[in-house]
Scaffold this active site. Structure first.
Site, PDB file in Angstrom:
ATOM      1  N   ALA A  33       0.676  -1.135   0.033  1.00  0.00           N
ATOM      2  CA  ALA A  33       0.240  -0.004   0.397  1.00  0.00           C
ATOM      3  C   ALA A  33       0.963   1.380   0.106  1.00  0.00           C
ATOM      4  O   ALA A  33       2.499   1.354  -0.002  1.00  0.00           O
ATOM      5  CB  ALA A  33      -0.858   0.320   1.315  1.00  0.00           C
ATOM      6  N   ASN A  34      -0.297   2.725  -0.145  1.00  0.00           N
ATOM      7  CA  ASN A  34       0.668   4.011   0.491  1.00  0.00           C
ATOM      8  C   ASN A  34       0.035   4.431   1.199  1.00  0.00           C
ATOM      9  O   ASN A  34      -0.834   4.286   1.763  1.00  0.00           O
ATOM     10  CB  ASN A  34       1.153   4.608  -0.644  1.00  0.00           C
ATOM     11  N   ARG A  35       1.306   5.861   1.556  1.00  0.00           N
ATOM     12  CA  ARG A  35       0.136   6.781   2.863  1.00  0.00           C
ATOM     13  C   ARG A  35      -1.123   7.742   2.182  1.00  0.00           C
ATOM     14  O   ARG A  35      -1.049   8.331   2.589  1.00  0.00           O
ATOM     15  CB  ARG A  35       1.042   7.481   2.903  1.00  0.00           C
ATOM     16  N   SER A  36      -1.092   7.542   0.955  1.00  0.00           N
ATOM     17  CA  SER A  36      -2.320   8.489   0.169  1.00  0.00           C
ATOM     18  C   SER A  36      -3.382   8.365   1.446  1.00  0.00           C
ATOM     19  O   SER A  36      -3.538   7.280   2.056  1.00  0.00           O
ATOM     20  CB  SER A  36      -2.784   7.927  -1.167  1.00  0.00           C
ATOM     21  N   ALA A  99      -3.427   7.364  -5.728  1.00  0.00           N
ATOM     22  CA  ALA A  99      -1.987   7.129  -5.627  1.00  0.00           C
ATOM     23  C   ALA A  99      -2.013   5.262  -5.429  1.00  0.00           C
ATOM     24  O   ALA A  99      -2.000   4.833  -5.049  1.00  0.00           O
ATOM     25  CB  ALA A  99      -1.098   6.812  -4.262  1.00  0.00           C
TER      26      ALA A  99
END
Ligand code: CTP
Ligand code: CA
Length: 225
Positions: A33-36, A99
């Protein structure tokens, strides 16, 4: 349309927005995942609805309330996001704020991965995800106005120009993230188009959304329905 007014410049228009991260499964309990945070995309969907548009918001996994008057489709992975975006077409404008994870595990395991006692983790082969924005850029039902976002830490306008061309978008909203904005409440953006670069002062994400939607309405009203 004749019911268009100063308050609802997007009346009769369909605006498609993606927002948030995607989660790409590794096994049943783990993901990439990512921090969006999804905040900017949700603010844009809300602003489009306030401007009178019919809005479809395709949202990755985020904990945010659905903006008033917005139809929300929740997805988890990039491939689900692409399918939901294509199912929502046609749209007059598409604003791809998500994102999207660039890569996913080549083979997500059906069972939880276990340590094997050797002290060496098993390799995790990745494959590239489909590019949703680029897919729309060459789609038979390409929206009249196609907008991408790009978070960059350096050479912001230059990288955004390259993405504009590569993905067949009309604008790239280049977000200068050399400071700390991921998850924050304001953004410094540059609107990059074939006509050049328009730089906005640092603004709260809601103000970026309102101003971007005004610009979208102007661009659509300059085009035939
Ligand atoms: N995007 C997309 N699908 C992907 C990757 C990106 O639709 N698989 C969209 C994003 O929603 C955004 C734009 O493309 O509107 C730019 O995303 P970005 O991550 O900056 O571009 P990439 O091509 O992935 O380049 P980078 O290597 O810089 O991450
Ligand atoms: Ca990327």
């Amino acid at each position: 349309p004749d019911f268009e007014t100063a308050d609802t410049p997007l009346a009769g228009r369909h605006v498609l927005v993606t927002a948030g991260p995607t989660h790409e499964p590794i096994d049943p309990v783990r993901y990439i995942a990512n921090r969006s945070s999804g905040k900017q995309g949700f603010a844009i969907a809300a602003a489009a609805a306030r401007a009178g548009a019919r809005v479809t918001l395709v949202a990755g996994p985020v904990h945010l309330p659905t903006p008033a008057g917005v139809r929300r489709v929740d997805v988890e992975t990039a491939r689900e996001m692409l399918a939901a975006v294509e199912a929502a077409l046609p749209a007059d404008a598409a604003i791809m704020v998500a994102a999207v994870a660039d890569w996913r595990a080549a083979d997500a395991a059906d069972q939880k991965l276990k340590k094997d006692g050797s002290g060496k983790p098993a390799p995790l082969p990745l494959v590239e995800n489909p590019d949703i924005l680029a897919t729309l850029g060459k789609h038979a039902k390409r929206p009249a106005l196609l907008v991408g976002f790009a978070a960059e830490t350096q050479k912001v306008a230059e990288h955004a120009q390259a993405k504009l061309a590569r993905k067949g978008a009309d604008w790239i909203v280049a977000n200068d993230v050399s400071g700390d904005v991921m998850g924050g409440d304001s953004n410094s953006v540059h609107i990059v188009s074939r006509d050049g670069v328009e730089s906005w002062e640092n603004l709260p994400k809601d103000a970026v959304a309102t101003r971007l939607i005004e610009k979208v309405a102007d661009a659509l009203s300059a085009r035939p329905d």
